[in-house]
Design a protein around this motif. Structure first.
Motif, PDB file in Angstrom:
ATOM      1  N   PRO A  87      -3.237  13.264   4.885  1.00 56.01           N
ATOM      2  CA  PRO A  87      -2.628  11.929   4.886  1.00 56.01           C
ATOM      3  C   PRO A  87      -1.913  11.690   3.553  1.00 56.01           C
ATOM      4  N   LEU A  88      -0.731  11.097   3.593  1.00 57.69           N
ATOM      5  CA  LEU A  88       0.015  10.846   2.362  1.00 57.69           C
ATOM      6  C   LEU A  88      -0.672   9.727   1.575  1.00 57.69           C
ATOM      7  N   PHE A  89      -0.890   9.997   0.266  1.00 63.35           N
ATOM      8  CA  PHE A  89      -1.586   9.012  -0.573  1.00 63.35           C
ATOM      9  C   PHE A  89      -1.223   9.232  -2.031  1.00 63.35           C
ATOM     10  N   ASN A  90      -0.995   8.126  -2.753  1.00 67.05           N
ATOM     11  CA  ASN A  90      -0.682   8.199  -4.182  1.00 67.05           C
ATOM     12  C   ASN A  90      -1.100   6.883  -4.828  1.00 67.05           C
ATOM     13  N   ASN A  91      -2.215   6.890  -5.558  1.00 66.99           N
ATOM     14  CA  ASN A  91      -2.665   5.642  -6.175  1.00 66.99           C
ATOM     15  C   ASN A  91      -2.032   5.397  -7.549  1.00 66.99           C
ATOM     16  N   LEU A  92      -1.092   6.256  -7.949  1.00 65.82           N
ATOM     17  CA  LEU A  92      -0.306   6.014  -9.160  1.00 65.82           C
ATOM     18  C   LEU A  92       1.001   5.286  -8.828  1.00 65.82           C
ATOM     19  N   ALA A  93       1.349   5.251  -7.547  1.00 66.06           N
ATOM     20  CA  ALA A  93       2.648   4.711  -7.132  1.00 66.06           C
ATOM     21  C   ALA A  93       2.831   3.252  -7.524  1.00 66.06           C
ATOM     22  N   ALA A  94       1.787   2.436  -7.400  1.00 66.35           N
ATOM     23  CA  ALA A  94       1.914   1.015  -7.719  1.00 66.35           C
ATOM     24  C   ALA A  94       2.273   0.804  -9.181  1.00 66.35           C
ATOM     25  N   ALA A  95       1.693   1.620 -10.055  1.00 66.69           N
ATOM     26  CA  ALA A  95       2.002   1.518 -11.484  1.00 66.69           C
ATOM     27  C   ALA A  95       3.466   1.881 -11.745  1.00 66.69           C
ATOM     28  N   ALA A 138      12.142  -0.925  -3.403  1.00 68.47           N
ATOM     29  CA  ALA A 138      13.267  -1.058  -2.473  1.00 68.47           C
ATOM     30  C   ALA A 138      13.535   0.261  -1.757  1.00 68.47           C
ATOM     31  N   VAL A 139      13.453   1.369  -2.490  1.00 67.24           N
ATOM     32  CA  VAL A 139      13.649   2.691  -1.877  1.00 67.24           C
ATOM     33  C   VAL A 139      12.576   2.947  -0.830  1.00 67.24           C
ATOM     34  N   ARG A 140      11.323   2.649  -1.192  1.00 67.96           N
ATOM     35  CA  ARG A 140      10.208   2.869  -0.251  1.00 67.96           C
ATOM     36  C   ARG A 140      10.398   2.042   1.020  1.00 67.96           C
ATOM     37  N   ALA A 141      10.737   0.775   0.853  1.00 63.92           N
ATOM     38  CA  ALA A 141      10.914  -0.096   2.012  1.00 63.92           C
ATOM     39  C   ALA A 141      12.075   0.365   2.887  1.00 63.92           C
ATOM     40  N   TRP A 142      13.145   0.814   2.242  1.00 70.02           N
ATOM     41  CA  TRP A 142      14.329   1.287   2.973  1.00 70.02           C
ATOM     42  C   TRP A 142      13.967   2.496   3.838  1.00 70.02           C
ATOM     43  N   LEU A 143      13.225   3.420   3.266  1.00 73.07           N
ATOM     44  CA  LEU A 143      12.823   4.615   4.017  1.00 73.07           C
ATOM     45  C   LEU A 143      11.802   4.274   5.104  1.00 73.07           C
ATOM     46  N   ALA A 144      10.858   3.389   4.776  1.00 68.63           N
ATOM     47  CA  ALA A 144       9.812   3.029   5.737  1.00 68.63           C
ATOM     48  C   ALA A 144      10.406   2.398   6.986  1.00 68.63           C
ATOM     49  N   GLU A 145      11.472   1.639   6.834  1.00 66.20           N
ATOM     50  CA  GLU A 145      12.137   1.031   7.996  1.00 66.20           C
ATOM     51  C   GLU A 145      12.652   2.090   8.961  1.00 66.20           C
ATOM     52  N   GLU A 185       3.952   5.334   7.035  1.00 67.03           N
ATOM     53  CA  GLU A 185       2.979   6.427   6.898  1.00 67.03           C
ATOM     54  C   GLU A 185       3.637   7.757   6.549  1.00 67.03           C
ATOM     55  N   ASN A 186       4.964   7.822   6.661  1.00 63.21           N
ATOM     56  CA  ASN A 186       5.701   9.065   6.370  1.00 63.21           C
ATOM     57  C   ASN A 186       6.460   9.006   5.056  1.00 63.21           C
ATOM     58  N   VAL A 187       6.187   7.999   4.232  1.00 62.85           N
ATOM     59  CA  VAL A 187       6.939   7.785   2.987  1.00 62.85           C
ATOM     60  C   VAL A 187       5.979   7.744   1.811  1.00 62.85           C
ATOM     61  N   LEU A 188       6.346   8.422   0.706  1.00 63.25           N
ATOM     62  CA  LEU A 188       5.477   8.422  -0.473  1.00 63.25           C
ATOM     63  C   LEU A 188       6.281   8.737  -1.729  1.00 63.25           C
ATOM     64  N   LEU A 189       5.881   8.112  -2.825  1.00 62.07           N
ATOM     65  CA  LEU A 189       6.411   8.473  -4.137  1.00 62.07           C
ATOM     66  C   LEU A 189       5.777   9.794  -4.546  1.00 62.07           C
ATOM     67  N   TYR A 219       9.898  10.449  -1.211  1.00 60.41           N
ATOM     68  CA  TYR A 219      10.274  11.340  -0.120  1.00 60.41           C
ATOM     69  C   TYR A 219       9.818  10.764   1.206  1.00 60.41           C
ATOM     70  N   ALA A 220      10.494  11.188   2.248  1.00 61.43           N
ATOM     71  CA  ALA A 220      10.133  10.787   3.604  1.00 61.43           C
ATOM     72  C   ALA A 220      10.098  12.019   4.485  1.00 61.43           C
ATOM     73  N   LEU A 221       9.058  12.150   5.275  1.00 65.15           N
ATOM     74  CA  LEU A 221       8.960  13.222   6.260  1.00 65.15           C
ATOM     75  C   LEU A 221       9.820  12.839   7.459  1.00 65.15           C
ATOM     76  N   ALA A 222      10.685  13.756   7.866  1.00 65.43           N
ATOM     77  CA  ALA A 222      11.608  13.475   8.972  1.00 65.43           C
ATOM     78  C   ALA A 222      11.240  14.328  10.180  1.00 65.43           C
ATOM     79  N   ASP A 223      11.752  13.933  11.348  1.00 62.89           N
ATOM     80  CA  ASP A 223      11.476  14.672  12.580  1.00 62.89           C
ATOM     81  C   ASP A 223      12.320  15.935  12.695  1.00 62.89           C
ATOM     82  N   SER A 224      13.444  15.958  11.982  1.00 62.37           N
ATOM     83  CA  SER A 224      14.338  17.112  12.059  1.00 62.37           C
ATOM     84  C   SER A 224      15.189  17.156  10.795  1.00 62.37           C
ATOM     85  N   PHE A 225      15.807  18.314  10.547  1.00 59.96           N
ATOM     86  CA  PHE A 225      16.665  18.425   9.378  1.00 59.96           C
ATOM     87  C   PHE A 225      17.916  17.567   9.551  1.00 59.96           C
ATOM     88  N   SER A 226      18.374  17.425  10.784  1.00 62.63           N
ATOM     89  CA  SER A 226      19.547  16.581  11.016  1.00 62.63           C
ATOM     90  C   SER A 226      19.227  15.124  10.691  1.00 62.63           C
TER      91      SER A 226
END
Length: 351
Positions: free
Chosen positions: A270-278, A288-295, A300-304, A312-319
């Motif tokens: 599972p993606l997790f980073n407790n330093l991200a808030a700092a 803003a970047v996180r929210a943009w990707l999460a949309e 659950e697929n987005v993490l600093l 970064y964001a995990l995508a379903d395909s390279f396209s």
């Protein structure tokens, strides 16, 4: 001052235009790959008496990579000393002197392909420090000129480990040139002393590490899933991020630690980073970047990655990753599509 800067830029452009891999390669030369990484998990724990923090992390290499060319040319002690003196007199900061007897003249040619790499003096470059430390660790006293050409595709201050990966590649390249065994413990000791990310890149793929993030606990099955990286122009100081973290530490949930221990495959982590808030507190644009990707791909697929500033964001395909990178670039952010990878810092086989 502007004229001097322009003159330097023109000289750098001229050198770049004249550089040739075919001319550089030959006896005493190797080409190396230095991959980027992301943290699937970064679980920061208590601050230790030495000032560092306990950390349990799962890192995964990416297909995105720097390319490092390394060449060693034999020289006499007088030639090394004279060349170092000439570089100092000319005010050049792309050359540094190292080794146990000031016997290694290391020159670094940095070719930026990111549009986001900062300049750094050779003496402060982790690639030089890696060469210096390994030479001291093995007692390498033969005078030589070590030439490094580093083609940067991994942006600086991104949490993607670019400088650390370059250092790991230099350790691998020098070990091969100096006839050290691939598993020579002195190489690993140098990597761990240089930092957690450097140690990881000797293994690559997907791995769980602890200590302060430099001790390999186990390997996990790596993934090839598509990823998009998005980074604002500004960077984040790792030291500042940890200082902010210490002001309001975030505990690691037990279920995250259990999930890590039970995972055998990168896809199970599972993606997790407790330093991200700092980091986000230091650079609010990261939110803003996180929210943009999460949309677009789900939170659950987005993490600093690390302390940032790349998310970064995990995508379903390279396209899909490519389309997201194009859209993120239109927002004014640096963005690249890539994939998770089993790469490590390694020599590229010759033809």
């Amino acid at each position: 001052m502007a004229g001097n800067t322009s003159e330097v830029d023109m000289m750098a452009a001229a050198r770049e235009a004249q550089w040739s891999a075919a001319a550089f390669m030959g006896p005493g030369a190797v080409k190396l790959v230095a991959p980027a990484k992301v943290n699937l998990v970064l679980a920061i724990g208590a601050r230790r008496p030495d000032g560092y923090h306990n950390a349990d992390t799962v890192m995964h290499a990416l297909a995105l990579h720097d390319t490092v060319y390394l060449r060693i040319e034999a020289a006499t002690a007088d030639e090394v000393a004279q060349a170092a003196a000439a570089a100092a007199a000319a005010g050049r900061d792309d050359v540094a002197l190292g080794g146990p007897a000031d016997n290694l003249l290391v020159s670094i040619d940095l070719a930026d392909r990111t549009g986001a790499a900062g300049s750094i003096a050779a003496a402060d470059n982790l690639a030089f420090i890696a060469a210096d430390r390994l030479a001291r660790a093995v007692g390498w006293e033969d005078p030589a000129h070590v030439q490094l050409r580093i083609e940067k595709h991994i942006p600086a201050q991104a949490g993607l480990g670019g400088g650390s990966s370059d250092a790991a590649a230099v350790l691998v390249g020098l070990a091969a040139q100096w006839g050290l065994a691939a598993d020579d413990e002195r190489v690993g000791e140098c990597a761990r002393a240089l930092g957690a990310d450097v140690a990881f890149f000797l293994h690559g793929g997907c791995a769980q590490l602890d200590g302060v993030g430099e001790v390999l606990r186990r390997r996990l099955t790596s993934s090839k899933r598509a990823v998009v990286l998005v980074k604002p122009a500004a960077g984040v100081s790792t030291a500042e991020a940890f200082r902010r973290f210490d002001e309001a530490p975030l505990a690691v949930p037990d279920e995250v630690l259990k999930a890590i221990e039970n995972a055998d495959d990168a896809a199970e982590v599972p993606l997790f980073n407790n330093l991200a808030a700092a980091s986000e507190a230091l650079l609010p644009e990261l939110s803003a970047v996180r929210a943009w990707l999460a949309e677009r791909v789900g939170a659950e697929n987005v993490l600093l990655s690390g302390s940032g500033s790349a998310t970064y964001a995990l995508a379903d395909s390279f396209s899909q990753a490519s389309a997201l990178a194009t859209a993120a670039s239109a927002e004014g952010w640096w963005a690249r599509p890539t994939t998770l990878s089993g790469l490590r810092a390694a020599q590229v086989p010759g033809r």
